[in-house]
Design a protein around this motif. Structure first.
Motif, PDB file in Angstrom:
ATOM      1  N   VAL A 116       0.838  -1.200   0.000  1.00  0.00           N
ATOM      2  CA  VAL A 116       0.000   0.000   0.000  1.00  0.00           C
ATOM      3  C   VAL A 116       0.874   1.251   0.000  1.00  0.00           C
ATOM      4  CG1 VAL A 116      -1.683   1.307   1.360  1.00  0.00           C
ATOM      5  CG2 VAL A 116      -1.967  -1.156   1.063  1.00  0.00           C
ATOM      6  N   SER A 117       1.941   1.235   0.785  1.00  0.00           N
ATOM      7  CA  SER A 117       2.862   2.373   0.823  1.00  0.00           C
ATOM      8  C   SER A 117       3.493   2.600  -0.550  1.00  0.00           C
ATOM      9  CB  SER A 117       3.943   2.136   1.875  1.00  0.00           C
ATOM     10  OG  SER A 117       4.835   3.221   1.940  1.00  0.00           O
ATOM     11  N   ILE A 118       3.894   1.535  -1.220  1.00  0.00           N
ATOM     12  CA  ILE A 118       4.489   1.649  -2.555  1.00  0.00           C
ATOM     13  C   ILE A 118       3.475   2.224  -3.540  1.00  0.00           C
ATOM     14  CG2 ILE A 118       5.332   0.284  -4.519  1.00  0.00           C
ATOM     15  CD1 ILE A 118       6.731  -1.541  -2.407  1.00  0.00           C
ATOM     16  N   GLN A 119       2.233   1.789  -3.457  1.00  0.00           N
ATOM     17  CA  GLN A 119       1.197   2.318  -4.360  1.00  0.00           C
ATOM     18  C   GLN A 119       0.979   3.812  -4.139  1.00  0.00           C
ATOM     19  OE1 GLN A 119      -2.078  -0.252  -3.372  1.00  0.00           O
ATOM     20  NE2 GLN A 119      -1.482  -1.824  -4.852  1.00  0.00           N
ATOM     21  N   PRO A 171       6.718   6.665   8.506  1.00  0.00           N
ATOM     22  CA  PRO A 171       6.445   8.070   8.810  1.00  0.00           C
ATOM     23  C   PRO A 171       7.132   8.558  10.090  1.00  0.00           C
ATOM     24  CG  PRO A 171       4.442   6.983   8.110  1.00  0.00           C
ATOM     25  CD  PRO A 171       5.486   5.908   8.250  1.00  0.00           C
ATOM     26  N   VAL A 172       7.260   7.698  11.081  1.00  0.00           N
ATOM     27  CA  VAL A 172       7.910   8.092  12.335  1.00  0.00           C
ATOM     28  C   VAL A 172       9.395   8.410  12.096  1.00  0.00           C
ATOM     29  CG1 VAL A 172       8.456   5.740  13.109  1.00  0.00           C
ATOM     30  CG2 VAL A 172       8.100   7.541  14.793  1.00  0.00           C
ATOM     31  N   GLU A 173      10.019   7.748  11.129  1.00  0.00           N
ATOM     32  CA  GLU A 173      11.411   8.053  10.785  1.00  0.00           C
ATOM     33  C   GLU A 173      11.499   9.435  10.144  1.00  0.00           C
ATOM     34  OE1 GLU A 173      13.579   3.946   9.676  1.00  0.00           O
ATOM     35  OE2 GLU A 173      11.707   4.284   8.544  1.00  0.00           O
ATOM     36  N   VAL A 174      10.550   9.744   9.286  1.00  0.00           N
ATOM     37  CA  VAL A 174      10.519  11.071   8.650  1.00  0.00           C
ATOM     38  C   VAL A 174      10.279  12.138   9.711  1.00  0.00           C
ATOM     39  CG1 VAL A 174       9.390  12.533   6.930  1.00  0.00           C
ATOM     40  CG2 VAL A 174       9.685  10.083   6.481  1.00  0.00           C
ATOM     41  N   LYS A 175       9.344  11.882  10.595  1.00  0.00           N
ATOM     42  CA  LYS A 175       9.028  12.833  11.668  1.00  0.00           C
ATOM     43  C   LYS A 175      10.265  13.123  12.517  1.00  0.00           C
ATOM     44  CE  LYS A 175       5.847  13.656  15.445  1.00  0.00           C
ATOM     45  NZ  LYS A 175       4.641  13.206  16.138  1.00  0.00           N
ATOM     46  N   ILE A 185       6.291  11.413   2.282  1.00  0.00           N
ATOM     47  CA  ILE A 185       7.735  11.201   2.126  1.00  0.00           C
ATOM     48  C   ILE A 185       8.085   9.750   2.388  1.00  0.00           C
ATOM     49  CG2 ILE A 185      10.010  11.767   3.084  1.00  0.00           C
ATOM     50  CD1 ILE A 185       8.932  14.658   3.467  1.00  0.00           C
ATOM     51  N   ALA A 186       7.518   9.175   3.435  1.00  0.00           N
ATOM     52  CA  ALA A 186       7.770   7.758   3.717  1.00  0.00           C
ATOM     53  C   ALA A 186       7.329   6.895   2.543  1.00  0.00           C
ATOM     54  CB  ALA A 186       7.054   7.341   5.000  1.00  0.00           C
ATOM     55  N   ASP A 187       6.178   7.185   1.993  1.00  0.00           N
ATOM     56  CA  ASP A 187       5.648   6.390   0.876  1.00  0.00           C
ATOM     57  C   ASP A 187       6.493   6.536  -0.381  1.00  0.00           C
ATOM     58  OD1 ASP A 187       3.522   5.479   2.443  1.00  0.00           O
ATOM     59  OD2 ASP A 187       2.110   6.961   1.665  1.00  0.00           O
ATOM     60  N   VAL A 188       6.878   7.761  -0.731  1.00  0.00           N
ATOM     61  CA  VAL A 188       7.641   7.950  -1.970  1.00  0.00           C
ATOM     62  C   VAL A 188       9.031   7.335  -1.842  1.00  0.00           C
ATOM     63  CG1 VAL A 188       8.665  10.252  -1.556  1.00  0.00           C
ATOM     64  CG2 VAL A 188       8.058   9.531  -3.879  1.00  0.00           C
ATOM     65  N   LEU A 189       9.624   7.397  -0.656  1.00  0.00           N
ATOM     66  CA  LEU A 189      10.934   6.776  -0.466  1.00  0.00           C
ATOM     67  C   LEU A 189      10.828   5.257  -0.432  1.00  0.00           C
ATOM     68  CD1 LEU A 189      12.642   9.275   1.996  1.00  0.00           C
ATOM     69  CD2 LEU A 189      12.944   9.045  -0.486  1.00  0.00           C
ATOM     70  N   ASP A 195       4.736  13.666   6.363  1.00  0.00           N
ATOM     71  CA  ASP A 195       5.609  12.555   6.756  1.00  0.00           C
ATOM     72  C   ASP A 195       5.202  11.281   6.037  1.00  0.00           C
ATOM     73  OD1 ASP A 195       6.824  14.369   8.466  1.00  0.00           O
ATOM     74  OD2 ASP A 195       5.900  13.557  10.283  1.00  0.00           O
ATOM     75  N   GLN A 196       3.908  11.045   5.919  1.00  0.00           N
ATOM     76  CA  GLN A 196       3.409   9.850   5.237  1.00  0.00           C
ATOM     77  C   GLN A 196       3.783   9.869   3.763  1.00  0.00           C
ATOM     78  OE1 GLN A 196       1.363   7.137   6.788  1.00  0.00           O
ATOM     79  NE2 GLN A 196       2.372   6.281   4.991  1.00  0.00           N
TER      80      GLN A 196
END
Length: 141
Positions: free
Chosen positions: A32-35, A130-134, A110-114, A107-108
């Motif tokens: 889902v994150s990749i999509q 997302p917590v890593e981005v935050k 950025i996490a998803d695109v990365l 954050d979500q």
């Protein structure tokens, strides 16, 4: 004794049915994150890094099998959040086009695109959360 065995078998079978019906969280979550990340990539990243992740020679670096994509997630997150103006060597070639900061993304996003970039273009790496981005966003630059 027979009732206990029957109860045990019935309970085991029921538990097996429940577990078998639940898809693994990690696989579902990363898919889902990749999509979602692909959508962000197509809107924000594609003009510079191209549809195939190949970048533009001597300007925008490729996203294919590079230490920037597959390596330290904190550094990668920081590049997306704060941009990059350095001339960098990647796989023997130098890239010097400035990358604008994308701190307007959530954050979500950025996490998803990365996560998308780290699992596309022949790459295979762990998801960015997302917590890593935050955490990176909250640190002073």
């Amino acid at each position: 004794m027979l009732k206990k065995i029957s109860f045990f078998i019935s309970s085991f079978f029921l538990l097996w049915l429940i577990v078998a019906a639940i898809p693994p969280f990690q696989n579902t979550g990363i898919k889902v994150s990749i999509q979602r990340g692909e959508k962000v990539y197509n809107k924000v990243c594609l003009p510079c890094h191209m549809a195939d992740g190949g970048g533009a020679p001597n300007m925008n670096p490729p996203l294919i099998q590079t230490s920037y994509i597959l390596g330290d997630k904190t550094k990668l997150i920081s590049i997306v959040l704060h941009g990059m103006t350095d001339r960098v060597a990647i796989n023997g070639d130098y890239y010097s086009n400035n990358m604008a900061p994308h701190n307007d993304l959530t954050d979500q996003q950025i996490a998803d695109v990365l996560t998308f970039a780290r699992n596309s273009f022949g790459n295979k790496a762990s998801a960015v959360m997302p917590v890593e981005v935050k955490s990176v966003r909250s640190k002073k630059q």
